[in-house]
Design an enzyme around this catalytic site. Structure first.
Site: not given
Length: 421
Positions: A141, A236, A264
């Site tokens: 994702y 990613d 994050k």
């Protein structure tokens, strides 16, 4: 006020009553919990019930909730101004710290989310290579930009298919999607389309559709093929960055990408993202080059301060401790009959199925079993992410007391599941 009452009002304001879909509890059933405060590894909902948190805001809180030093750094920054829309010294301080942990990062650009980082990195790759096609992998994702909401077609090497309404067919036509852990498909894709590819993007530790730990042979071959065909390899690392090692998955696996995206942890709980890598590729970014990308809140001083305060505390001892905790907590969960827990450091995936490396191999029965376990653990004060496809996160604040709580809860839930069988 009860969670049910709050959720009923939320349904009048937001689609599904939430600001991000998985929070709606549609996957696991029941009513979402509305939280009012958090500390360490625990939080408390609006009804006063307390939980051991194994979601940790989906990963940013590697040191725990409400860490005093991080709050102090953010407050100090706030007192000097919430946002400038201009350069600040805090951007430089965080950039220096990140470079000290990720040596291959020549140049970077701060943005406000992981989705924005990925979108921008892909545009940079296209601008650099002057190609348009992107390769991604089923089960990874990369945020909700149009080009990334694409699923695999029906053949070995095919055009992608939109995986969301509202994604134009043209975006899918420029995105090729193949399975993880499939060397044959990887080789065939580069043989057929290698000279059309601008970038190949992958989560080096796929952790958004379960924890689909890959064989390094697959990842190394991807690196080799990108080199051979002049394709920009993008890691990613929005989840794995600064989580699995100081230099993220790139350090852990010994594979260097051309570009990398982070989020994050580098915001310490504040909204932030980053993309960067080789200086020749990053030279295409405006104002140095022709690839435009901008953002009002990029490099926000409060986010920079919180991120720096977090990264400064990620010592070798913290990483060793997190890895040890990961092993302990995985072993505790595996006392549940039939439960398997793939793990990388402090990332855990409780799944009632062994050995899964591909998204299309996850069995519906395993997810249904997780859903039952989730509801029962919630009653025992243990909050797992509300989806069987999401990973659990540990933090430095998860200690022996919390582990004992979870072990007791697992015993209760295991007995309840056995009675249901």
């Amino acid at each position: 006020m009860s969670n049910d009452t709050l959720f009923q009002e939320a349904l009048t304001h937001f689609p599904g009553g939430v600001s991000s879909p998985v929070r709606a509890f549609r996957a696991v059933g029941g009513t979402p919990k509305f939280f009012r405060k958090a500390w360490g590894s625990r939080f408390e909902d609006e009804e006063g019930r307390r939980y051991v948190d194994l979601c940790m805001s989906w990963g940013p809180l590697i040191l725990g909730h409400a860490v005093p030093e991080i709050i102090s750094a953010a407050v100090e920054a706030m007192q000097e101004g919430l946002t400038f829309g201009a350069p600040s010294r805090r951007e430089l301080a965080l950039a220096r710290r990140i470079k000290s942990m990720v040596p291959f990062l020549d140049k970077m650009r701060f943005v406000s989310s992981g989705t924005e980082a990925v979108m921008s990195a892909l545009r940079a790759a296209r601008g650099y290579t002057k190609r348009e096609r992107i390769l991604k992998f089923d089960g990874c994702y990369h945020g909700h930009s149009d080009a990334m909401l694409v699923k695999a077609g029906s053949g070995l090497v095919t055009f992608g298919e939109p995986s969301s309404a509202g994604v134009p067919r043209g975006f899918a036509d420029l995105t090729t999607v193949i399975s993880l852990d499939d060397l044959e498909a990887l080789e065939a894709t580069f043989d057929k389309l290698g000279h059309e590819l601008a970038a190949a993007i992958i989560e080096p530790i796929p952790a958004n559709n379960g924890l689909l730990v890959q064989d390094t042979t697959f990842l190394r071959r991807l690196r080799e093929l990108c080199n051979a065909y002049g394709v920009v390899l993008i890691f990613d690392e929005v989840i794995s960055g600064f989580r699995v090692a100081p230099g993220g998955a790139a350090e852990l696996l010994g594979i260097t990408p051309d570009l990398v995206t982070y989020g994050k942890i580098i915001g310490g709980g504040m909204p932030v993202g980053l993309y960067g890598g080789r200086k020749d590729i990053m030279a295409v970014i405006s104002p140095d080059g022709p690839v435009y990308q901008a953002g009002t809140l990029s490099g926000n001083p409060v986010a920079m301060a919180a991120g720096l305060a977090t990264l400064e505390r990620l010592t070798p001892n913290v990483y060793r401790s997190l890895d040890q905790k990961g092993a302990q907590w995985a072993a505790a969960f595996e006392k549940m009959p039939g439960l398997h827990v793939p793990r990388v450091g402090s990332l855990l995936w409780p799944l009632f199925q062994p050995g899964v490396k591909r998204a299309d191999r996850v069995e519906s029965g395993a997810i249904a079993r997780f859903n039952k376990m989730h509801g029962l653990l919630l009653k025992e004060g243990v909050y797992l992410p509300p989806s069987g496809y999401e990973v659990a996160f540990l933090s430095a604040a998860h200690g022996d007391e919390e582990l004992a709580h979870v072990e007791r809860a697992i015993g209760v839930v295991a007995a309840a599941l056995k009675n249901e069988d």
